[in-house]
Motif scaffolding. Structure first.
Motif, mmCIF file in Angstrom:
data_model
loop_
_atom_site.group_PDB
_atom_site.id
_atom_site.type_symbol
_atom_site.label_atom_id
_atom_site.label_comp_id
_atom_site.label_asym_id
_atom_site.label_seq_id
_atom_site.Cartn_x
_atom_site.Cartn_y
_atom_site.Cartn_z
ATOM 1 N N UNK A 1 0.839 -1.195 0.000
ATOM 2 C CA UNK A 1 0.000 0.000 0.000
ATOM 3 C C UNK A 1 0.876 1.248 0.000
ATOM 4 N N UNK A 2 0.272 2.387 -0.279
ATOM 5 C CA UNK A 2 0.993 3.653 -0.188
ATOM 6 C C UNK A 2 1.317 3.939 1.277
ATOM 7 N N UNK A 3 2.573 4.099 1.637
ATOM 8 C CA UNK A 3 2.922 4.345 3.045
ATOM 9 C C UNK A 3 2.353 5.671 3.532
ATOM 10 N N UNK A 4 1.912 5.741 4.795
ATOM 11 C CA UNK A 4 1.418 7.011 5.342
ATOM 12 C C UNK A 4 2.518 8.071 5.345
ATOM 13 N N UNK A 5 2.108 9.318 5.231
ATOM 14 C CA UNK A 5 3.071 10.418 5.240
ATOM 15 C C UNK A 5 3.941 10.393 6.482
ATOM 16 N N UNK B 1 11.346 19.467 6.732
ATOM 17 C CA UNK B 1 11.609 19.112 5.344
ATOM 18 C C UNK B 1 11.098 17.705 5.057
ATOM 19 N N UNK B 2 11.327 16.778 5.979
ATOM 20 C CA UNK B 2 10.887 15.390 5.781
ATOM 21 C C UNK B 2 9.373 15.313 5.628
ATOM 22 N N UNK B 3 8.645 16.025 6.468
ATOM 23 C CA UNK B 3 7.186 16.000 6.376
ATOM 24 C C UNK B 3 6.704 16.632 5.078
ATOM 25 N N UNK B 4 7.352 17.713 4.666
ATOM 26 C CA UNK B 4 6.946 18.407 3.444
ATOM 27 C C UNK B 4 7.133 17.532 2.210
ATOM 28 N N UNK B 5 8.300 16.900 2.071
ATOM 29 C CA UNK B 5 8.547 16.089 0.868
ATOM 30 C C UNK B 5 7.753 14.789 0.907
ATOM 31 N N UNK C 1 4.764 14.463 2.121
ATOM 32 C CA UNK C 1 3.417 14.853 1.703
ATOM 33 C C UNK C 1 3.390 15.151 0.202
ATOM 34 N N UNK C 2 4.422 15.822 -0.286
ATOM 35 C CA UNK C 2 4.462 16.209 -1.699
ATOM 36 C C UNK C 2 4.554 14.997 -2.621
ATOM 37 N N UNK C 3 5.236 13.960 -2.198
ATOM 38 C CA UNK C 3 5.412 12.773 -3.039
ATOM 39 C C UNK C 3 4.382 11.701 -2.737
ATOM 40 N N UNK C 4 3.446 11.985 -1.857
ATOM 41 C CA UNK C 4 2.333 11.085 -1.563
ATOM 42 C C UNK C 4 2.800 9.688 -1.146
ATOM 43 N N UNK C 5 3.784 9.665 -0.252
ATOM 44 C CA UNK C 5 4.226 8.396 0.297
ATOM 45 C C UNK C 5 5.269 7.657 -0.507
ATOM 46 N N UNK C 6 5.813 8.270 -1.550
ATOM 47 C CA UNK C 6 6.852 7.636 -2.370
ATOM 48 C C UNK C 6 8.195 7.883 -1.680
ATOM 49 N N UNK C 7 8.683 6.868 -0.951
ATOM 50 C CA UNK C 7 9.849 7.053 -0.090
ATOM 51 C C UNK C 7 11.090 7.485 -0.864
ATOM 52 N N UNK C 8 11.434 6.772 -1.931
ATOM 53 C CA UNK C 8 12.662 7.077 -2.650
ATOM 54 C C UNK C 8 12.580 8.458 -3.309
ATOM 55 N N UNK C 9 11.431 8.776 -3.865
ATOM 56 C CA UNK C 9 11.287 10.103 -4.488
ATOM 57 C C UNK C 9 11.328 11.200 -3.430
ATOM 58 N N UNK C 10 10.750 10.932 -2.276
ATOM 59 C CA UNK C 10 10.798 11.908 -1.186
ATOM 60 C C UNK C 10 12.240 12.147 -0.746
ATOM 61 N N UNK C 11 13.017 11.084 -0.697
ATOM 62 C CA UNK C 11 14.424 11.222 -0.314
ATOM 63 C C UNK C 11 15.180 12.076 -1.328
#
Length: 393
Positions: free
Chosen positions: A172-176, A193-197, A199-209
């Motif tokens: 499933x999509x991981x929670x923010x 910054x972690x919370x912002x990215x 949320x922006x990537x909708x739970x996509x861990x690698x893209x958020x990183x």
């Protein structure tokens, strides 16, 4: 921590995989091996961690402690050096019948270390029909200790004859909050910054990183999110399309150039180009021309796929933007991926009806489908931009 503890927001899947790893250990000891099977299908939306879950399961199969996370077996899986694990990554647009047949032959071999031989196939949805049919035969009659781990976004991405023979693990999509916590604890990214990215990537861990660590990626995302308000005329639509496609092309060229030159040099070295002497095999040199041609074909396919992937990431950002517009229009109490652009969201929500927002989302998704069908990117994106056009505010 064990290997399954690293799966962000996938507690249910982790339970299933732990039980299967227990069953695999029982099977090796001559027991029934409940919960274990020879073919698995890992599915889930982008960023859910399909490949990470499959890799964790592979480590648990090899590990005497079923995925402790710190032994030599787990470490070898993590760095990709385990002799009984083959990871298949589809760098080009598809994984052809020739490659599939070669893979099946390699998978039929006995394990080097005696436990299992595991094939982790990332992007199994990129197999054409003929390759899928070849793989089906291998899955129907597998060697006793060969395990197939296939990864696709959806079960429907594989032919029904293959998916019916696999046990499906749905991620499933991981929670923010879970993604933000992982970024803070693993990458030392500041909490805000972690919370912002996340949320922006909708739970996509690698893209958020990547978004947190790469200023250029953040700048490209901001440029994409500025598109909706700029589309007030046909000229602006064409300009926005040209800019998006050109940016994707340049990024693809940058990625390709970093890989292509080294690969070509290596091929030429293997086939003796530039060498001389009586012992030189002239036939080997001539054979290098064919290998070089095959490599160039692969590199061209990889560059095309990279360009398409960059455009697709931008389109997903646009889908998230219009999804937020729709949420504002309905007053839905949901988390907005683009809360930092609230003024733009409110302006577009006031200037259009929900039906128009849905039509724009459909236009973006249709563009994704056309790109997947090899429609010229410039034409597909231009048509989409015209469908997204806004009245002048």
């Amino acid at each position: 921590m064990g290997v399954f503890d690293d799966l962000v927001g996938q507690e249910r899947a982790a339970v299933t995989l732990r039980r299967a790893a227990d069953g695999a250990a029982e099977m090796l000891a001559g027991g029934p091996g409940g919960g274990m099977t020879h073919a698995w299908l890992f599915t889930g939306p982008p960023g859910s961690g399909r490949e990470e879950a499959a890799r964790a399961f592979a480590a648990a199969l090899f590990c005497p402690d079923r995925g402790c996370g710190h032994c030599d077996m787990c470490h070898q899986v993590a760095i990709g050096s385990h002799p009984d694990l083959e990871v298949v990554r589809t760098e080009g647009l598809s994984y052809g019948i020739k490659e599939t047949r070669q893979l099946i032959l390699r998978a039929a071999g006995a394990p080097t270390l005696g436990r299992w031989r595991v094939v982790l196939f990332e992007g199994a949805d990129r197999m054409p029909e003929r390759a899928s049919n070849a793989l089906l035969k291998a899955i129907e009659e597998p060697p006793p200790k060969t395990v197939w781990l296939l990864c696709t976004p959806s079960p429907a991405d594989l032919v029904i004859t293959i998916r019916s023979r696999c046990r499906v693990v749905t991620l499933v999509t991981p929670p923010t909050a879970a993604v933000a916590h992982a970024l803070v604890t693993r990458d030392n990214i500041p909490p805000d910054m972690a919370e912002s990215v996340a949320r922006a990537t909708q739970g996509h861990l690698e893209r958020a990183r990547r978004l947190a660590l790469d200023p250029e990626m953040r700048a490209r995302r901001e440029a994409v999110l500025s598109i909706p308000r700029s589309l007030t005329g046909l000229g602006e639509c064409v300009t926005a399309a040209e800019r998006l496609v050109d940016t994707a092309k340049k990024e693809a060229e940058a990625v390709s150039s970093a890989l292509d030159e080294g690969e070509i040099t290596e091929i030429r070295k293997i086939y003796g180009e530039g060498s001389s002497g009586k012992g030189l095999n002239k036939g080997l040199i001539r054979g290098g021309a064919g290998a070089l041609k095959d490599l160039e074909k692969l590199q061209k396919s990889r560059a095309t796929r990279t360009q398409r992937d960059v455009i697709d990431a931008a389109l997903l950002d646009l889908v998230a933007f219009y999804r937020d517009v729709l949420a504002v229009q309905f007053g839905a109490p949901v988390e907005l991926a683009n809360e930092d652009r609230r003024a733009d969201l409110d302006g577009l929500a006031r200037s259009s009806a929900p039906e128009e927002t849905l039509r724009r989302v459909d236009a973006i998704m249709h563009c994704r489908e056309r790109l997947a069908a090899n429609v010229n990117p410039q034409m597909a994106v231009e048509a989409m931009m015209i469908s997204l056009r806004q009245p002048r505010l």
